[in-house]
Design a protein around this motif. Structure first.
Motif, mmCIF file in Angstrom:
data_model
loop_
_atom_site.group_PDB
_atom_site.id
_atom_site.type_symbol
_atom_site.label_atom_id
_atom_site.label_comp_id
_atom_site.label_asym_id
_atom_site.label_seq_id
_atom_site.Cartn_x
_atom_site.Cartn_y
_atom_site.Cartn_z
ATOM 1 N N ILE A 108 0.834 -1.198 0.000
ATOM 2 C CA ILE A 108 0.000 0.000 0.000
ATOM 3 C C ILE A 108 0.868 1.248 0.000
ATOM 4 C CG2 ILE A 108 -1.743 1.303 1.289
ATOM 5 C CD1 ILE A 108 -2.678 -1.400 2.465
ATOM 6 N N GLU A 109 1.877 1.265 0.861
ATOM 7 C CA GLU A 109 2.734 2.440 0.977
ATOM 8 C C GLU A 109 3.466 2.732 -0.327
ATOM 9 O OE1 GLU A 109 4.981 1.174 4.318
ATOM 10 O OE2 GLU A 109 3.540 1.969 5.800
ATOM 11 N N TYR A 110 3.888 1.678 -1.013
ATOM 12 C CA TYR A 110 4.558 1.897 -2.302
ATOM 13 C C TYR A 110 3.603 2.540 -3.300
ATOM 14 C CZ TYR A 110 6.883 1.299 -6.704
ATOM 15 O OH TYR A 110 7.443 1.569 -7.931
ATOM 16 N N ASN A 111 2.389 2.012 -3.380
ATOM 17 C CA ASN A 111 1.418 2.571 -4.323
ATOM 18 C C ASN A 111 1.001 3.987 -3.946
ATOM 19 O OD1 ASN A 111 1.289 0.458 -6.205
ATOM 20 N ND2 ASN A 111 -0.081 -0.723 -4.880
ATOM 21 N N VAL A 112 0.959 4.275 -2.647
ATOM 22 C CA VAL A 112 0.700 5.644 -2.202
ATOM 23 C C VAL A 112 1.814 6.563 -2.681
ATOM 24 C CG1 VAL A 112 0.655 7.150 -0.166
ATOM 25 C CG2 VAL A 112 -0.741 5.073 -0.218
ATOM 26 N N SER A 113 3.066 6.138 -2.505
ATOM 27 C CA SER A 113 4.194 6.983 -2.891
ATOM 28 C C SER A 113 4.229 7.225 -4.391
ATOM 29 C CB SER A 113 5.516 6.352 -2.435
ATOM 30 O OG SER A 113 5.818 5.189 -3.188
ATOM 31 N N THR A 114 3.703 6.263 -5.165
ATOM 32 C CA THR A 114 3.687 6.394 -6.621
ATOM 33 C C THR A 114 2.581 7.319 -7.108
ATOM 34 O OG1 THR A 114 4.576 4.148 -6.844
ATOM 35 C CG2 THR A 114 3.516 5.081 -8.780
ATOM 36 N N ASN A 115 1.454 7.351 -6.393
ATOM 37 C CA ASN A 115 0.249 8.003 -6.925
ATOM 38 C C ASN A 115 -0.208 9.270 -6.209
ATOM 39 O OD1 ASN A 115 -0.936 6.006 -9.075
ATOM 40 N ND2 ASN A 115 -0.272 4.703 -7.364
ATOM 41 N N ILE A 116 0.186 9.448 -4.974
ATOM 42 C CA ILE A 116 -0.298 10.601 -4.211
ATOM 43 C C ILE A 116 0.767 11.686 -4.176
ATOM 44 C CG2 ILE A 116 -1.159 11.415 -1.987
ATOM 45 C CD1 ILE A 116 -3.070 9.523 -3.344
ATOM 46 N N PRO A 117 0.460 12.896 -4.655
ATOM 47 C CA PRO A 117 1.433 13.989 -4.594
ATOM 48 C C PRO A 117 1.864 14.266 -3.152
ATOM 49 C CG PRO A 117 -0.458 14.586 -5.953
ATOM 50 C CD PRO A 117 -0.815 13.299 -5.269
ATOM 51 N N THR A 118 3.111 14.640 -2.988
ATOM 52 C CA THR A 118 3.652 14.900 -1.655
ATOM 53 C C THR A 118 2.786 15.875 -0.873
ATOM 54 O OG1 THR A 118 5.883 14.508 -2.491
ATOM 55 C CG2 THR A 118 5.696 15.682 -0.400
ATOM 56 N N ALA A 119 2.262 16.880 -1.536
ATOM 57 C CA ALA A 119 1.468 17.911 -0.865
ATOM 58 C C ALA A 119 0.159 17.373 -0.294
ATOM 59 C CB ALA A 119 1.170 19.050 -1.831
ATOM 60 N N SER A 120 -0.278 16.190 -0.755
ATOM 61 C CA SER A 120 -1.554 15.627 -0.291
ATOM 62 C C SER A 120 -1.372 14.478 0.696
ATOM 63 C CB SER A 120 -2.370 15.127 -1.492
ATOM 64 O OG SER A 120 -2.671 16.181 -2.375
ATOM 65 N N ARG A 121 -0.140 14.058 0.949
ATOM 66 C CA ARG A 121 0.062 12.845 1.753
ATOM 67 C C ARG A 121 -0.273 13.028 3.225
ATOM 68 N NH1 ARG A 121 5.611 10.710 -1.119
ATOM 69 N NH2 ARG A 121 4.723 10.670 -3.220
ATOM 70 N N HIS A 122 -0.371 14.275 3.677
ATOM 71 C CA HIS A 122 -0.759 14.495 5.071
ATOM 72 C C HIS A 122 -2.203 14.070 5.314
ATOM 73 C CE1 HIS A 122 -2.367 18.048 3.025
ATOM 74 N NE2 HIS A 122 -3.180 18.207 4.052
ATOM 75 N N ARG A 123 -2.975 13.875 4.232
ATOM 76 C CA ARG A 123 -4.375 13.452 4.363
ATOM 77 C C ARG A 123 -4.529 11.939 4.315
ATOM 78 N NH1 ARG A 123 -7.098 14.364 0.328
ATOM 79 N NH2 ARG A 123 -5.834 15.549 -1.143
ATOM 80 N N LEU A 124 -3.430 11.209 4.322
ATOM 81 C CA LEU A 124 -3.517 9.758 4.173
ATOM 82 C C LEU A 124 -2.657 9.046 5.211
ATOM 83 C CD1 LEU A 124 -3.634 7.847 0.839
ATOM 84 C CD2 LEU A 124 -2.273 6.982 2.717
ATOM 85 N N LYS A 125 -3.254 8.045 5.845
ATOM 86 C CA LYS A 125 -2.541 7.200 6.805
ATOM 87 C C LYS A 125 -2.668 5.748 6.361
ATOM 88 C CE LYS A 125 -3.866 10.211 10.661
ATOM 89 N NZ LYS A 125 -4.628 10.275 11.933
#
Length: 229
Positions: A108-125
């Motif tokens: 999951i974390e790998y796919n998050v890092s691939t698809n979610i812009p850095t500026a939006s990652r604070h909204r995802l756990k």
């Protein structure tokens, strides 16, 4: 023969050291939803968690078709697997907690890092959650609870109900996308067990794949769950 590739998490540093804990993947597929292009990698030795199931695609398509906005909404996803649903919901504005068994989290974390812009990652756990055991480690103020193809083994049904019932408040909307399979009691789960605790409405159906999307809310007078184990 399928070749497994070990991929390193992407980062902003110009020079990266090899991460020996990087997950290995069978393949990476591309998907298009709501104007977003998602690249989803699928891991090795993760069993049912290593695939993008049709029920997950159906739920993403439903959100696309209904133009559902999750902006400002607090969301938890159960059994995130590859993360495709939770990633899309994050891109659609949600503050999302994606959960699964501990050995699935790196995928999951790998796919998050691939698809979610850095500026939006604070909204995802991304957090571990074992149904029926760990749900009390989570809050109960979610606007949405999501699950796709998580109704596949009758052994887990009591724990899943217990977890849903705990996490849902009277204002929570639950979306479950399920493929009915013979021999696992999934039809009975949706038509008999769930209605004891939740108001259930069919909002989408893919007849050719036997997939149904349910929209649910908790029944205020439903029994508390010391639920059948």
């Amino acid at each position: 023969m399928t070749t497994a590739l070990c991929l390193e998490n992407s980062g902003d540093d110009a020079s990266k050291k090899k991460d020996h804990d990087s997950p290995c993947f069978i393949r990476q597929d591309n998907f298009e939803f709501c104007g977003y292009s998602l690249k989803i990698a699928m891991g090795v030795n993760l069993g049912v968690s290593a695939y993008v199931w049709d029920s997950g695609i159906a739920l993403c398509r439903y959100f696309e078709k209904e133009k559902i906005s999750f902006t400002g909404k607090k969301v938890i996803e159960l059994g995130s697997g590859t993360g495709i649903v939770g990633i899309l919901v994050t891109l659609l504005g949600g503050a999302v907690t994606m959960t699964d068994q501990p050995d699935t989290l790196k995928q999951i974390e790998y796919n998050v890092s691939t698809n979610i812009p850095t500026a939006s990652r604070h909204r995802l756990k991304v957090r571990p959650l074992t149904w029926g055991e760990d749900q009390t480690n989570f809050p109960t103020d979610y606007d949405f609870i999501l699950g796709s193809d998580i109704v596949y083994s009758s052994v887990t049904y009591p724990s899943l109900i217990r977890t849903l019932h705990y996490l849902a408040n009277q204002g929570t909307t639950i979306y479950l996308s399920s493929e009915f399979r013979k021999g696992n009691g999934s039809l009975s789960f949706h038509e008999v067990l769930l209605p004891e605790y939740f108001n259930c409405l069919v909002v989408d159906r893919l007849e050719d794949k036997d997939i149904t999307v349910y929209k649910m809310t908790r029944i205020s007078t439903s029994p508390e769950i010391g639920l059948r184990a």
